[in-house]
Motif scaffolding. Structure first.
Motif, mmCIF file in Angstrom:
data_model
loop_
_atom_site.group_PDB
_atom_site.id
_atom_site.type_symbol
_atom_site.label_atom_id
_atom_site.label_comp_id
_atom_site.label_asym_id
_atom_site.label_seq_id
_atom_site.Cartn_x
_atom_site.Cartn_y
_atom_site.Cartn_z
ATOM 1 N N GLU A 41 9.847 -4.952 -32.753
ATOM 2 C CA GLU A 41 10.703 -4.364 -33.474
ATOM 3 C C GLU A 41 10.233 -4.963 -34.645
ATOM 4 O O GLU A 41 10.304 -6.164 -35.149
ATOM 5 N N ILE A 42 10.096 -4.192 -36.047
ATOM 6 C CA ILE A 42 9.761 -4.655 -37.343
ATOM 7 C C ILE A 42 10.436 -3.951 -38.358
ATOM 8 O O ILE A 42 10.774 -2.716 -38.344
ATOM 9 N N GLN A 43 10.770 -4.580 -39.309
ATOM 10 C CA GLN A 43 11.498 -4.019 -40.417
ATOM 11 C C GLN A 43 10.762 -3.250 -41.443
ATOM 12 O O GLN A 43 9.519 -3.244 -41.125
ATOM 13 N N THR A 44 11.361 -2.485 -42.485
ATOM 14 C CA THR A 44 10.517 -1.929 -43.300
ATOM 15 C C THR A 44 9.725 -2.685 -44.307
ATOM 16 O O THR A 44 10.171 -3.919 -44.564
ATOM 17 N N ASN A 45 8.571 -2.159 -44.869
ATOM 18 C CA ASN A 45 7.821 -2.680 -45.689
ATOM 19 C C ASN A 45 7.191 -4.066 -45.396
ATOM 20 O O ASN A 45 7.137 -5.055 -46.151
ATOM 21 N N VAL A 46 6.738 -4.155 -44.041
ATOM 22 C CA VAL A 46 6.090 -5.173 -43.391
ATOM 23 C C VAL A 46 4.599 -4.735 -43.233
ATOM 24 O O VAL A 46 4.315 -3.649 -42.498
ATOM 25 N N VAL A 47 3.471 -5.584 -43.715
ATOM 26 C CA VAL A 47 2.098 -5.333 -43.244
ATOM 27 C C VAL A 47 1.950 -5.684 -41.843
ATOM 28 O O VAL A 47 2.427 -6.742 -41.231
ATOM 29 N N VAL A 48 1.378 -4.773 -41.159
ATOM 30 C CA VAL A 48 0.657 -4.941 -39.762
ATOM 31 C C VAL A 48 -0.809 -4.769 -39.663
ATOM 32 O O VAL A 48 -1.386 -3.743 -40.306
ATOM 33 N N LEU A 49 -1.328 -5.621 -39.142
ATOM 34 C CA LEU A 49 -2.846 -5.823 -38.832
ATOM 35 C C LEU A 49 -2.890 -6.099 -37.308
ATOM 36 O O LEU A 49 -2.268 -7.111 -37.023
ATOM 37 N N ALA A 50 -4.074 -5.346 -36.708
ATOM 38 C CA ALA A 50 -4.192 -5.728 -35.337
ATOM 39 C C ALA A 50 -5.885 -5.318 -35.234
ATOM 40 O O ALA A 50 -6.391 -4.414 -35.665
ATOM 41 N N ASP A 51 -6.359 -6.410 -34.411
ATOM 42 C CA ASP A 51 -7.740 -6.169 -34.025
ATOM 43 C C ASP A 51 -7.566 -6.211 -32.463
ATOM 44 O O ASP A 51 -6.808 -6.888 -31.769
ATOM 45 N N HIS A 84 -14.053 -1.505 -29.233
ATOM 46 C CA HIS A 84 -13.067 -2.524 -29.912
ATOM 47 C C HIS A 84 -12.679 -1.613 -31.286
ATOM 48 O O HIS A 84 -13.137 -0.488 -31.470
ATOM 49 N N GLY A 85 -11.773 -2.085 -32.062
ATOM 50 C CA GLY A 85 -11.471 -1.630 -33.202
ATOM 51 C C GLY A 85 -10.187 -2.303 -33.868
ATOM 52 O O GLY A 85 -9.920 -3.542 -33.502
ATOM 53 N N GLN A 86 -9.695 -2.072 -34.916
ATOM 54 C CA GLN A 86 -8.451 -2.235 -35.624
ATOM 55 C C GLN A 86 -7.680 -1.457 -36.125
ATOM 56 O O GLN A 86 -8.139 -0.239 -36.510
ATOM 57 N N PHE A 87 -6.466 -1.521 -36.394
ATOM 58 C CA PHE A 87 -5.715 -0.731 -37.347
ATOM 59 C C PHE A 87 -4.709 -1.729 -38.167
ATOM 60 O O PHE A 87 -4.363 -2.771 -37.913
ATOM 61 N N ALA A 88 -4.321 -1.139 -39.227
ATOM 62 C CA ALA A 88 -3.525 -1.687 -40.317
ATOM 63 C C ALA A 88 -2.549 -0.513 -40.923
ATOM 64 O O ALA A 88 -2.865 0.614 -41.101
ATOM 65 N N PHE A 89 -1.517 -0.973 -40.964
ATOM 66 C CA PHE A 89 -0.377 -0.036 -41.927
ATOM 67 C C PHE A 89 0.717 -0.812 -42.141
ATOM 68 O O PHE A 89 0.830 -2.233 -42.002
ATOM 69 N N THR A 90 1.455 -0.384 -43.292
ATOM 70 C CA THR A 90 2.837 -0.978 -43.670
ATOM 71 C C THR A 90 3.816 -0.195 -43.298
ATOM 72 O O THR A 90 3.935 0.934 -43.375
ATOM 73 N N GLY A 123 3.505 -9.059 -41.342
ATOM 74 C CA GLY A 123 4.051 -10.191 -42.333
ATOM 75 C C GLY A 123 3.208 -11.270 -42.923
ATOM 76 O O GLY A 123 1.976 -10.893 -43.229
ATOM 77 N N ILE A 124 3.386 -12.574 -42.999
ATOM 78 C CA ILE A 124 3.154 -13.735 -43.643
ATOM 79 C C ILE A 124 1.747 -14.062 -42.951
ATOM 80 O O ILE A 124 0.800 -14.176 -43.437
ATOM 81 N N ALA A 125 1.551 -13.509 -41.683
ATOM 82 C CA ALA A 125 0.443 -13.685 -40.894
ATOM 83 C C ALA A 125 -0.701 -12.856 -41.097
ATOM 84 O O ALA A 125 -1.982 -13.447 -40.838
#
Length: 171
Positions: A41-51, A84-90, A123-125
């Motif tokens: 669960e994530i709030q709005t306007n948060v950066v998400v990065l994943a590898d 392997h891969g990654q994704f990123a979104f806000t 977020g901050i991470a």
């Protein structure tokens, strides 16, 4: 007098930073058929990065597919036949974000599970602190204080989000 105020505030911020849940490293065991999903669960306007990466102990790493969706079902990322891969979104909406993984390599033994390592940061991470330090020419204690400031802001935003979520549920 000022030192008496700054030191406890610094200690409070240091411990508060540990309370912010912003990064997850997860091992998923994918079955030969079927899908494994993780959500947060994530709030709005948060950066998400994943590898993510398939962990294989032999020369042929099986391929997987991944699909990431928003709380309202919008497709944020989709990849097929990868190791392997990654994704990123806000995030544009608050709620449960879902990442699903499944095997696409049918040559893999049906009785063996495949492990996937997922490093999910929000977020901050997810912030690139090296770039911030270089751009603003800061280092050491000043950089650590900037990170703590970001953690305190994240805690504050999470508290507001939780308060608003609770108010919606009570209405």
């Amino acid at each position: 007098m000022r030192r008496e105020v700054v030191l406890p505030l610094f200690v409070l911020c240091f411990f508060a930073a540990d309370l912010v849940r912003t990064a997850h490293s997860i091992w998923l065991n994918l079955p030969a058929s079927g899908t494994k999903c993780v959500s947060e669960e994530i709030q709005t306007n948060v950066v998400v990065l994943a590898d993510f990466v398939v962990v294989a102990d032999h020369t042929h790493a099986p391929t997987i597919s991944v699909k990431v969706t928003s709380p309202y079902g919008n497709n944020l990322h989709h990849s097929e036949n990868i190791t392997h891969g990654q994704f990123a979104f806000t995030t544009s909406e608050g709620g449960n974000y879902l990442a699903c993984f499944w095997l696409t390599d049918h040559k893999h033994e049906a009785s063996t599970e495949v492990s996937v390592n997922l490093d999910w940061r929000t977020g901050i991470a997810a912030k690139d602190w090296e770039s911030v330090a270089k751009k603003e020419k800061i280092e050491g204690v000043e950089l650590e204080l900037r990170k703590l400031e970001g953690a305190v802001e994240a805690i504050h935003e999470n508290l507001i989000y939780l308060r608003d979520s609770l108010a919606e549920k009570l209405l």
